[in-house]
Each structure stands twice: as C-alpha cells, then as structure tokens.
Motif scaffolding. Structure first.
Motif, mmCIF file in Angstrom:
data_model
loop_
_atom_site.group_PDB
_atom_site.id
_atom_site.type_symbol
_atom_site.label_atom_id
_atom_site.label_comp_id
_atom_site.label_asym_id
_atom_site.label_seq_id
_atom_site.Cartn_x
_atom_site.Cartn_y
_atom_site.Cartn_z
ATOM 1 N N VAL A 164 0.836 -1.203 0.000
ATOM 2 C CA VAL A 164 0.000 0.000 0.000
ATOM 3 C C VAL A 164 0.871 1.254 0.000
ATOM 4 C CG1 VAL A 164 -1.864 -1.191 1.211
ATOM 5 C CG2 VAL A 164 -0.175 0.101 2.529
ATOM 6 N N GLU A 187 0.514 5.832 -1.317
ATOM 7 C CA GLU A 187 -0.096 6.774 -2.249
ATOM 8 C C GLU A 187 0.404 6.551 -3.670
ATOM 9 O OE1 GLU A 187 -0.428 10.979 -0.163
ATOM 10 O OE2 GLU A 187 1.391 9.937 0.476
ATOM 11 N N SER A 188 -0.297 7.151 -4.633
ATOM 12 C CA SER A 188 0.176 7.140 -6.012
ATOM 13 C C SER A 188 1.549 7.800 -6.066
ATOM 14 C CB SER A 188 -0.797 7.905 -6.917
ATOM 15 O OG SER A 188 -2.038 7.257 -6.983
ATOM 16 N N SER A 246 3.377 -0.181 -8.018
ATOM 17 C CA SER A 246 3.179 -0.871 -9.290
ATOM 18 C C SER A 246 4.506 -1.191 -9.969
ATOM 19 C CB SER A 246 2.311 -0.020 -10.223
ATOM 20 O OG SER A 246 1.000 0.111 -9.704
ATOM 21 N N GLN A 270 -4.692 -3.387 -13.494
ATOM 22 C CA GLN A 270 -5.784 -2.545 -13.012
ATOM 23 C C GLN A 270 -6.910 -2.449 -14.028
ATOM 24 O OE1 GLN A 270 -4.510 1.363 -11.848
ATOM 25 N NE2 GLN A 270 -6.569 2.181 -11.720
ATOM 26 N N GLU A 298 -3.516 -3.256 -8.394
ATOM 27 C CA GLU A 298 -4.767 -2.505 -8.263
ATOM 28 C C GLU A 298 -5.905 -3.196 -9.029
ATOM 29 O OE1 GLU A 298 -5.174 0.223 -6.491
ATOM 30 O OE2 GLU A 298 -3.258 1.259 -6.334
ATOM 31 N N SER A 302 -9.525 -1.487 -8.284
ATOM 32 C CA SER A 302 -9.699 -0.045 -8.082
ATOM 33 C C SER A 302 -10.596 0.604 -9.125
ATOM 34 C CB SER A 302 -8.338 0.655 -8.067
ATOM 35 O OG SER A 302 -7.689 0.513 -9.310
ATOM 36 N N SER A 303 -10.727 0.002 -10.314
ATOM 37 C CA SER A 303 -11.560 0.591 -11.362
ATOM 38 C C SER A 303 -12.992 0.050 -11.339
ATOM 39 C CB SER A 303 -10.940 0.324 -12.740
ATOM 40 O OG SER A 303 -10.898 -1.062 -13.022
ATOM 41 N N GLN A 360 -16.130 -4.791 -6.436
ATOM 42 C CA GLN A 360 -14.836 -4.972 -5.780
ATOM 43 C C GLN A 360 -14.900 -6.103 -4.763
ATOM 44 O OE1 GLN A 360 -13.361 -1.430 -3.937
ATOM 45 N NE2 GLN A 360 -13.278 -0.250 -5.825
ATOM 46 N N ALA A 405 -2.933 -2.155 -3.668
ATOM 47 C CA ALA A 405 -4.211 -1.447 -3.616
ATOM 48 C C ALA A 405 -4.059 -0.147 -2.843
ATOM 49 C CB ALA A 405 -5.286 -2.314 -2.976
ATOM 50 N N HIS A 406 -4.950 0.804 -3.156
ATOM 51 C CA HIS A 406 -5.051 2.030 -2.368
ATOM 52 C C HIS A 406 -6.022 1.850 -1.201
ATOM 53 C CE1 HIS A 406 -3.347 3.972 -6.023
ATOM 54 N NE2 HIS A 406 -2.895 4.852 -5.149
ATOM 55 N N ASP A 407 -7.023 1.030 -1.414
ATOM 56 C CA ASP A 407 -8.092 0.859 -0.441
ATOM 57 C C ASP A 407 -7.629 -0.046 0.696
ATOM 58 O OD1 ASP A 407 -10.413 0.300 0.984
ATOM 59 O OD2 ASP A 407 -11.671 0.264 -0.811
#
Length: 346
Positions: free
Chosen positions: A61, A63-64, A69, A112, A193, A196-197, A203, A225-227
């Motif tokens: 995990v 942030e962008s 990735s 993703q 990810e 995420s889309s 999800q 993942a971000h979540d």
C-alpha cells in the motif's frame, strides 16, 4: 454502497521456510531528459526488500507515486531492474538472462484495467485458451474443456466464451483476466490494483473470489491497492511504501492495531472506522508526496511528518525491529508510540 465481505476476520499468515518471492535491495531508476544534453534520475523504486511465502498474500500500500506498481512490474520483468535481486520460486529473474517462459508459468500479473489487458479482437475463449497453447498446459484435446472449467472457477458462465471483451462489464472482464492468469497454474499472482476501477459492490465480489481461489489452490498474491479495507480483508501481511521505499511491514492485525510509522498511521487514520477509538490523536497528511526526481535527504517522509527532527534531515532511517511484530523505518517509532515525543507546532 458498502462492500460486502465474505470474510471479515484477520487472516492468519501461512509460514514457509523458503519464500516464493524474494526481493532484495531492488532499485528501478529511469533517466529523464533535462536540458539540452543532460538528464535526471527518477528513483521509482529505491532499495526495496520484500518476501512472499507460498500461499500468502502480501498487501502493498501507499499513495500514487510511491512505487508499488513498479515493484510488481519489475518482478514480472515488464520494467527493467537497475540493481538488486529478484528470486521467484528459487530462480533469479533480475539479471539480463532469465527463463521468461518459466517466469510466466510461475508468476502471472493481473492489471488494473482488464479492458486494456485483453485483446478486443479475441473472443473470451481465445483469450483464456491462448496461454494454454503457448505453455502447452494440458493435452490439446483437453484445452477447450479447460477453458470452460476456468470460466466456471471465476464465476462466469461458459456460454460467454464466444463473446468479445467489448460486450462485458468491468467486473466480468476482470474475472476473465483472472481466469487467463490461472490457466498456466501459477504459484504467484501479481495483482496491480485489480479492483480499483470497479464499483464497490463488484470490488467485494472480486476480492472474495481471489480469497476463495487462494484457499482452494494455495496461490500466493502480491496485492497492490489504495483501499486499506480491501488490503485488510485479503492480506496476511502488509508492506507500506513511501516514495520508492518500504517504511513498515507487519502482520495485518498488528499493523492496524499498532502502526509504528507516522505515514502508516496517517493512511489508516484517513479511512473511516480503522482507527481504534480513543487510542491516539489522528494524523492528517498535508501536501503532496515529493517527486521521485527530487527525493528529500534523510527520511523521505520528513517533509510531511509532524514528528520530524533535525536528525531526520541528515540520516535515513533503516528498517528495523521495534517492540512490535514487524519492521519500521523511523528514528523515533518507540517515542511516538509511547507519546513521549511532541508533534511539531509549526
């Protein structure tokens, strides 16, 4: 809409003597043109070490722009490795020479965007059958039935085999991508990810599918993942990345109940219902993550850390054990946890 998880308790890690995936001091740098003749170095991944055991899920995990990735793409050899070592199932894949076919049989990637990962001119049958033919999995006469079996495994009706990607929803396409990845019977899935889309309800369905496939076949996941709710549900352990480096690793339950690094605390505090009530003051991240073209000296997180001190600007913290069950890269992790180090007032 609230996601509906089939499993809500913390997953217990599976122990193994030899890692399936072993990443040691991985660096992935890219030259970026600067001026007429010069260039700068973009440090996408800068000294990452991680392991994934057989049958385990390691959540990654951050942030962008943190490099998550890029780690997965380096393992899959989609991105070149600047330095460091990557071993998959005991074989080194980080050098210039490696057995690409063996790597693809052992580790598959789920992207993703499932629509972009499938050929729009191929039917679902052709998409799932192709890896069976390339890697000669099963006898030729058995492969058509195997395609139907794989579609059923991911919750799709085999009657969809003659449809094209453009006629399927995002959730259906991601299931096709998972079926295609499973076709070669890999030991490791690199999930970049993968949900995420998708809509929140979809999800949950896909994550529950991945959890079920792991229970049935023992496949391991590097799950990006971000979540944090998704990561918490699926992962045995979690690694937190910031600006190309790992700042904390711990078993999932330990990381959520006792985060040691200020950045981990900030990520958890940003998600509703993940901070233990009354356990600590919440941290709100300010500003954006710095550019990997201009990495801060010392601790990379110091420009946004409410506890940063002079030492943080001159000395980069190393991953080390604390009083917890994981590793943390923070000079003052113990003092912050005990509440004996005051936050900066300005």
């Amino acid at each position: 809409m609230t996601a509906s998880w089939a499993q809500t308790e913390t997953r217990e890690p599976k122990q193994a003597p030899t890692p399936l995936l072993d990443i040691s001091d991985l660096h992935v740098h890219f030259p970026v043109p600067s001026g007429a003749f010069g260039h700068q170095t973009l440090r996408a991944v800068d000294g990452v070490s991680l392991t994934v055991a057989p049958g385990e899920t390691l959540g990654l995990v951050g942030e962008s722009g943190s490099g998550k990735s890029t780690v997965a793409r380096a393992v899959a050899r989609i991105e070149p490795v600047t330095s460091g070592e990557i071993r998959v199932a005991g074989s080194t894949v980080s050098g210039r020479k490696f057995d690409e076919k063996e790597l693809r049989r052992t580790a598959q990637m789920i992207f993703q965007d499932p629509r972009g990962s499938l050929n729009p001119r191929h039917t679902i049958y052709q998409a799932v059958r192709e890896p069976l033919d390339i890697h000669r999995v099963r006898a030729p006469g058995e492969r058509s039935a195997r395609v139907d079996e794989l579609l059923r495994l991911v919750g799709l009706n085999p009657a969809m085999r003659d449809r094209y990607p453009g006629s399927l929803s995002g959730g259906q396409l991601q299931r096709v991508a998972i079926a295609r990845a499973l076709a070669v019977e890999p030991k490791l899935l690199l999930c970049d990810e993968p949900v995420s889309s998708l809509d929140v309800s979809v999800q949950a369905q896909v994550v529950n599918l991945l959890a079920g496939l792991q229970s049935e076949f023992g496949v391991a996941y590097l799950f990006i993942a971000h979540d944090l709710a998704v990561v918490r549900h699926l992962s045995h352990r979690i690694a937190v990345m910031y600006l190309g480096s790992v700042v904390e690793t711990a078993p999932t339950s330990e990381l959520f109940s006792h985060p040691r690094h200020p950045y981990t605390r900030a990520l958890i505090d940003a998600v509703p219902d993940t901070t233990p009530a009354g356990a600590r003051d919440q941290i709100v991240l300010k500003g954006d993550i710095p550019s990997p073209l201009n990495v801060p000296s010392g601790c990379r997180f110091r420009t946004r850390c409410p506890w940063a001190r002079e030492r943080c600007a001159t000395e980069a913290p190393q991953l080390r054990e604390t009083d917890g069950a994981g590793l943390v890269a923070c000079h003052f992790a113990e003092e912050i946890a005990e509440g004996t180090l005051a936050q900066r007032t300005a």
